[in-house]
Design a protein around this motif. Structure first.
Motif, PDB file in Angstrom:
ATOM      1  N   ASP A 140      45.383  19.197 -44.542  1.00  0.00           N
ATOM      2  CA  ASP A 140      45.839  19.357 -43.158  1.00  0.00           C
ATOM      3  C   ASP A 140      46.210  20.817 -42.903  1.00  0.00           C
ATOM      4  O   ASP A 140      47.326  21.245 -43.209  1.00  0.00           O
ATOM      5  CB  ASP A 140      47.038  18.461 -42.869  1.00  0.00           C
ATOM      6  CG  ASP A 140      47.355  18.380 -41.380  1.00  0.00           C
ATOM      7  OD1 ASP A 140      46.903  19.279 -40.632  1.00  0.00           O
ATOM      8  OD2 ASP A 140      48.029  17.433 -40.955  1.00  0.00           O
ATOM      9  N   PRO A 141      45.280  21.614 -42.343  1.00  0.00           N
ATOM     10  CA  PRO A 141      45.558  23.024 -42.065  1.00  0.00           C
ATOM     11  C   PRO A 141      46.712  23.230 -41.076  1.00  0.00           C
ATOM     12  O   PRO A 141      47.301  24.309 -41.033  1.00  0.00           O
ATOM     13  CB  PRO A 141      44.238  23.531 -41.464  1.00  0.00           C
ATOM     14  CG  PRO A 141      43.198  22.570 -41.943  1.00  0.00           C
ATOM     15  CD  PRO A 141      43.896  21.242 -42.018  1.00  0.00           C
ATOM     16  N   GLU A 142      47.029  22.191 -40.294  1.00  0.00           N
ATOM     17  CA  GLU A 142      48.107  22.286 -39.303  1.00  0.00           C
ATOM     18  C   GLU A 142      49.465  21.895 -39.877  1.00  0.00           C
ATOM     19  O   GLU A 142      50.442  21.782 -39.132  1.00  0.00           O
ATOM     20  CB  GLU A 142      47.786  21.381 -38.108  1.00  0.00           C
ATOM     21  CG  GLU A 142      46.507  21.742 -37.365  1.00  0.00           C
ATOM     22  CD  GLU A 142      46.617  23.077 -36.655  1.00  0.00           C
ATOM     23  OE1 GLU A 142      47.710  23.378 -36.142  1.00  0.00           O
ATOM     24  OE2 GLU A 142      45.616  23.821 -36.634  1.00  0.00           O
ATOM     25  N   LEU A 143      49.536  21.716 -41.183  1.00  0.00           N
ATOM     26  CA  LEU A 143      50.779  21.238 -41.819  1.00  0.00           C
ATOM     27  C   LEU A 143      52.002  22.088 -41.459  1.00  0.00           C
ATOM     28  O   LEU A 143      53.029  21.528 -41.036  1.00  0.00           O
ATOM     29  CB  LEU A 143      50.589  21.178 -43.343  1.00  0.00           C
ATOM     30  CG  LEU A 143      51.699  20.548 -44.190  1.00  0.00           C
ATOM     31  CD1 LEU A 143      51.126  20.046 -45.509  1.00  0.00           C
ATOM     32  CD2 LEU A 143      52.836  21.514 -44.494  1.00  0.00           C
ATOM     33  N   PRO A 144      51.965  23.417 -41.612  1.00  0.00           N
ATOM     34  CA  PRO A 144      53.178  24.200 -41.293  1.00  0.00           C
ATOM     35  C   PRO A 144      53.620  24.043 -39.841  1.00  0.00           C
ATOM     36  O   PRO A 144      54.811  23.928 -39.562  1.00  0.00           O
ATOM     37  CB  PRO A 144      52.740  25.642 -41.590  1.00  0.00           C
ATOM     38  CG  PRO A 144      51.598  25.508 -42.549  1.00  0.00           C
ATOM     39  CD  PRO A 144      50.875  24.271 -42.118  1.00  0.00           C
ATOM     40  N   LYS A 145      52.644  24.037 -38.934  1.00  0.00           N
ATOM     41  CA  LYS A 145      52.969  23.901 -37.504  1.00  0.00           C
ATOM     42  C   LYS A 145      53.612  22.550 -37.228  1.00  0.00           C
ATOM     43  O   LYS A 145      54.620  22.460 -36.515  1.00  0.00           O
ATOM     44  CB  LYS A 145      51.688  24.066 -36.685  1.00  0.00           C
ATOM     45  CG  LYS A 145      51.883  23.963 -35.180  1.00  0.00           C
ATOM     46  CD  LYS A 145      50.552  24.157 -34.467  1.00  0.00           C
ATOM     47  CE  LYS A 145      50.713  24.014 -32.967  1.00  0.00           C
ATOM     48  NZ  LYS A 145      49.406  24.184 -32.276  1.00  0.00           N
ATOM     49  N   LYS A 146      53.041  21.488 -37.787  1.00  0.00           N
ATOM     50  CA  LYS A 146      53.589  20.144 -37.578  1.00  0.00           C
ATOM     51  C   LYS A 146      54.988  20.025 -38.183  1.00  0.00           C
ATOM     52  O   LYS A 146      55.880  19.399 -37.600  1.00  0.00           O
ATOM     53  CB  LYS A 146      52.655  19.098 -38.193  1.00  0.00           C
ATOM     54  CG  LYS A 146      51.314  18.964 -37.467  1.00  0.00           C
ATOM     55  CD  LYS A 146      50.396  17.986 -38.196  1.00  0.00           C
ATOM     56  CE  LYS A 146      49.051  17.868 -37.484  1.00  0.00           C
ATOM     57  NZ  LYS A 146      48.111  16.968 -38.215  1.00  0.00           N
ATOM     58  N   ALA A 147      55.171  20.633 -39.355  1.00  0.00           N
ATOM     59  CA  ALA A 147      56.480  20.576 -40.007  1.00  0.00           C
ATOM     60  C   ALA A 147      57.533  21.308 -39.169  1.00  0.00           C
ATOM     61  O   ALA A 147      58.653  20.827 -38.990  1.00  0.00           O
ATOM     62  CB  ALA A 147      56.392  21.177 -41.409  1.00  0.00           C
ATOM     63  N   LYS A 148      57.160  22.488 -38.642  1.00  0.00           N
ATOM     64  CA  LYS A 148      58.084  23.267 -37.827  1.00  0.00           C
ATOM     65  C   LYS A 148      58.495  22.508 -36.578  1.00  0.00           C
ATOM     66  O   LYS A 148      59.645  22.585 -36.128  1.00  0.00           O
ATOM     67  CB  LYS A 148      57.437  24.598 -37.445  1.00  0.00           C
ATOM     68  CG  LYS A 148      58.366  25.526 -36.668  1.00  0.00           C
ATOM     69  CD  LYS A 148      57.676  26.848 -36.354  1.00  0.00           C
ATOM     70  CE  LYS A 148      58.617  27.773 -35.584  1.00  0.00           C
ATOM     71  NZ  LYS A 148      57.966  29.077 -35.263  1.00  0.00           N
ATOM     72  N   GLN A 149      57.553  21.745 -36.015  1.00  0.00           N
ATOM     73  CA  GLN A 149      57.818  20.982 -34.799  1.00  0.00           C
ATOM     74  C   GLN A 149      58.475  19.632 -35.081  1.00  0.00           C
ATOM     75  O   GLN A 149      58.764  18.883 -34.154  1.00  0.00           O
ATOM     76  CB  GLN A 149      56.506  20.769 -34.039  1.00  0.00           C
ATOM     77  CG  GLN A 149      55.888  22.054 -33.518  1.00  0.00           C
ATOM     78  CD  GLN A 149      54.519  21.839 -32.888  1.00  0.00           C
ATOM     79  OE1 GLN A 149      53.880  20.801 -33.089  1.00  0.00           O
ATOM     80  NE2 GLN A 149      54.043  22.818 -32.126  1.00  0.00           N
ATOM     81  N   GLY A 150      58.693  19.329 -36.360  1.00  0.00           N
ATOM     82  CA  GLY A 150      59.327  18.068 -36.721  1.00  0.00           C
ATOM     83  C   GLY A 150      58.403  16.867 -36.642  1.00  0.00           C
ATOM     84  O   GLY A 150      58.856  15.715 -36.674  1.00  0.00           O
ATOM     85  N   LYS A 151      57.092  17.116 -36.572  1.00  0.00           N
ATOM     86  CA  LYS A 151      56.121  16.021 -36.469  1.00  0.00           C
ATOM     87  C   LYS A 151      55.630  15.614 -37.868  1.00  0.00           C
ATOM     88  O   LYS A 151      54.439  15.677 -38.172  1.00  0.00           O
ATOM     89  CB  LYS A 151      54.948  16.441 -35.588  1.00  0.00           C
ATOM     90  CG  LYS A 151      55.349  16.765 -34.155  1.00  0.00           C
ATOM     91  CD  LYS A 151      54.147  17.219 -33.335  1.00  0.00           C
ATOM     92  CE  LYS A 151      54.543  17.537 -31.899  1.00  0.00           C
ATOM     93  NZ  LYS A 151      53.364  17.994 -31.101  1.00  0.00           N
ATOM     94  N   LEU A 152      56.552  15.204 -38.704  1.00  0.00           N
ATOM     95  CA  LEU A 152      56.224  14.928 -40.102  1.00  0.00           C
ATOM     96  C   LEU A 152      55.272  13.753 -40.264  1.00  0.00           C
ATOM     97  O   LEU A 152      54.442  13.724 -41.171  1.00  0.00           O
ATOM     98  CB  LEU A 152      57.514  14.676 -40.893  1.00  0.00           C
ATOM     99  CG  LEU A 152      58.533  15.826 -40.880  1.00  0.00           C
ATOM    100  CD1 LEU A 152      59.709  15.492 -41.776  1.00  0.00           C
ATOM    101  CD2 LEU A 152      57.892  17.134 -41.312  1.00  0.00           C
ATOM    102  N   LYS A 153      55.377  12.764 -39.385  1.00  0.00           N
ATOM    103  CA  LYS A 153      54.497  11.594 -39.487  1.00  0.00           C
ATOM    104  C   LYS A 153      53.047  11.934 -39.159  1.00  0.00           C
ATOM    105  O   LYS A 153      52.138  11.164 -39.496  1.00  0.00           O
ATOM    106  CB  LYS A 153      54.989  10.478 -38.565  1.00  0.00           C
ATOM    107  CG  LYS A 153      56.280   9.825 -39.018  1.00  0.00           C
ATOM    108  CD  LYS A 153      56.649   8.667 -38.100  1.00  0.00           C
ATOM    109  CE  LYS A 153      57.917   7.973 -38.581  1.00  0.00           C
ATOM    110  NZ  LYS A 153      58.279   6.830 -37.692  1.00  0.00           N
ATOM    111  N   GLU A 154      52.835  13.062 -38.493  1.00  0.00           N
ATOM    112  CA  GLU A 154      51.479  13.445 -38.112  1.00  0.00           C
ATOM    113  C   GLU A 154      50.782  14.295 -39.164  1.00  0.00           C
ATOM    114  O   GLU A 154      49.636  14.701 -38.989  1.00  0.00           O
ATOM    115  CB  GLU A 154      51.505  14.178 -36.770  1.00  0.00           C
ATOM    116  CG  GLU A 154      51.941  13.292 -35.619  1.00  0.00           C
ATOM    117  CD  GLU A 154      51.568  13.881 -34.267  1.00  0.00           C
ATOM    118  OE1 GLU A 154      50.667  14.731 -34.233  1.00  0.00           O
ATOM    119  OE2 GLU A 154      52.177  13.478 -33.270  1.00  0.00           O
TER     120      GLU A 154
END
Length: 323
Positions: free
Chosen positions: A8-22
């Protein structure tokens, strides 16, 4: 983080936004490592778009179709997710009471717990995309006619292969699938017929429960269907847990107190329980029922031929992307 960012190349962005389930979490299967070591293009079992991101950009369709996905394993869930992302109206039927298919079994042996993340991620995506999911519903031709889909994607998976061995229907014989699912009781002495990945991981699972385990394999080596790094560590653990590995040996017969095997000579390996782990065969029942009756019918995963999670997910993505 190397493998994680491939999944998931978007992992850091999702983590920063709190979207861990995504986050599509890496499960450490090492398919990416295996392919690069062989000088093949980079690949990820869970992310079919690796290296093809531009070509694989999902654009919503102008004319949505009604898509029926049959089977809630990794292939079925992936197909439903991608079809829904394209704007199609998707319904998914699964005959068991939960999504995940064989991943629910594969995540049970020691060190395989991360496979649960695949089921969690795909389940969350289906809920987010408002895919209608019906559990505990087995599908036949009558069901399909009632749903009236434009497209049917069959992802009915596989069933355990039962070898033609004398005594294979004895009461002391069970399948590895039923052992991992907790459906059967296993005695203290166990012989596992089949030394592939499933047989060896089931052996480790039972050895951790204090069982005395022997694995019997016809081939010269054990677990040859595994990725090299994972195989090495598994074999080390089996040795540490005193699992006996018997190669170049054929099971001739199952008897009341174990199995009769043949190598250079014939002997009895004593066991209270005999576990079959000799592979699986495709569940083609629905495919055969639908043959010639619907214009758009596709098959993905093990119902074509039993393989790995990688093939199921990639086939599902490719078919749903083209709808």
């Amino acid at each position: 983080m190397g493998r994680a960012l491939i999944a998931d190349p978007e992992l850091p962005k999702k983590a920063k936004q709190g979207k861990l389930k995504e986050i599509r979490r890496c499960v450490g299967c090492n398919e990416c490592v295996r392919h690069t070591r062989l000088d093949f293009p980079l690949i990820c079992a869970l992310n079919p778009t690796v290296g093809k991101e531009k070509e694989c950009r999902i654009i919503p369709v102008k004319k949505p179709k009604k898509v029926l996905v049959v089977g809630g394993g990794p292939g079925g869930m992936e197909a439903a997710m991608v079809a829904a992302l394209k704007g199609h109206k998707v319904v998914l039927y699964e005959k068991s009471r939960r999504l995940g298919g064989q991943l629910n079994l594969a995540s049970i042996p020691p060190h395989k717990e991360e496979l649960k993340n695949v089921v969690s991620y795909l389940s969350y995506q289906l809920k987010k995309l408002k895919v209608k999911v019906f559990l505990g519903r087995e599908v036949n031709l009558k069901t399909v006619k009632r749903v009236k889909p434009d497209v049917v994607i069959v992802a009915t998976g596989a069933i355990p292969f039962i070898p033609d061995i004398k005594g294979v229907k004895n009461r002391n014989v069970v399948t590895a699938w039923d052992v991992l699912a907790g459906k059967v009781r296993v005695g203290e002495r166990v012989v596992i017929v089949g030394g592939g990945m499933v047989g060896c991981e089931t052996a480790e699972y039972l050895a951790e429960k204090g069982k005395k385990v022997t694995v019997v394999e016809m081939l010269p080596e054990i677990a040859v269907d595994m990725e090299a790094f994972s195989r090495r560590f598994l074999l080390e653990r089996l040795t540490q847990k005193n699992v006996r590995l018997v190669t170049n040996t054929r099971v001739k017969e199952v008897v009341e107190n174990g199995v009769v095997v043949v190598n250079q000579k014939e002997e009895v390996l004593e066991a209270d329980t005999v576990v079959l782990a000799v592979g699986s065969k495709p569940n083609k029942k629905l495919l055969e029922e639908l043959e010639g009756k619907f214009f758009e019918v596709y098959a993905v995963g093990d119902c074509i031929e039993p393989r790995r999670c990688l093939e199921a997910i990639h086939e599902a993505w490719n078919i749903a992307f083209e709808l």
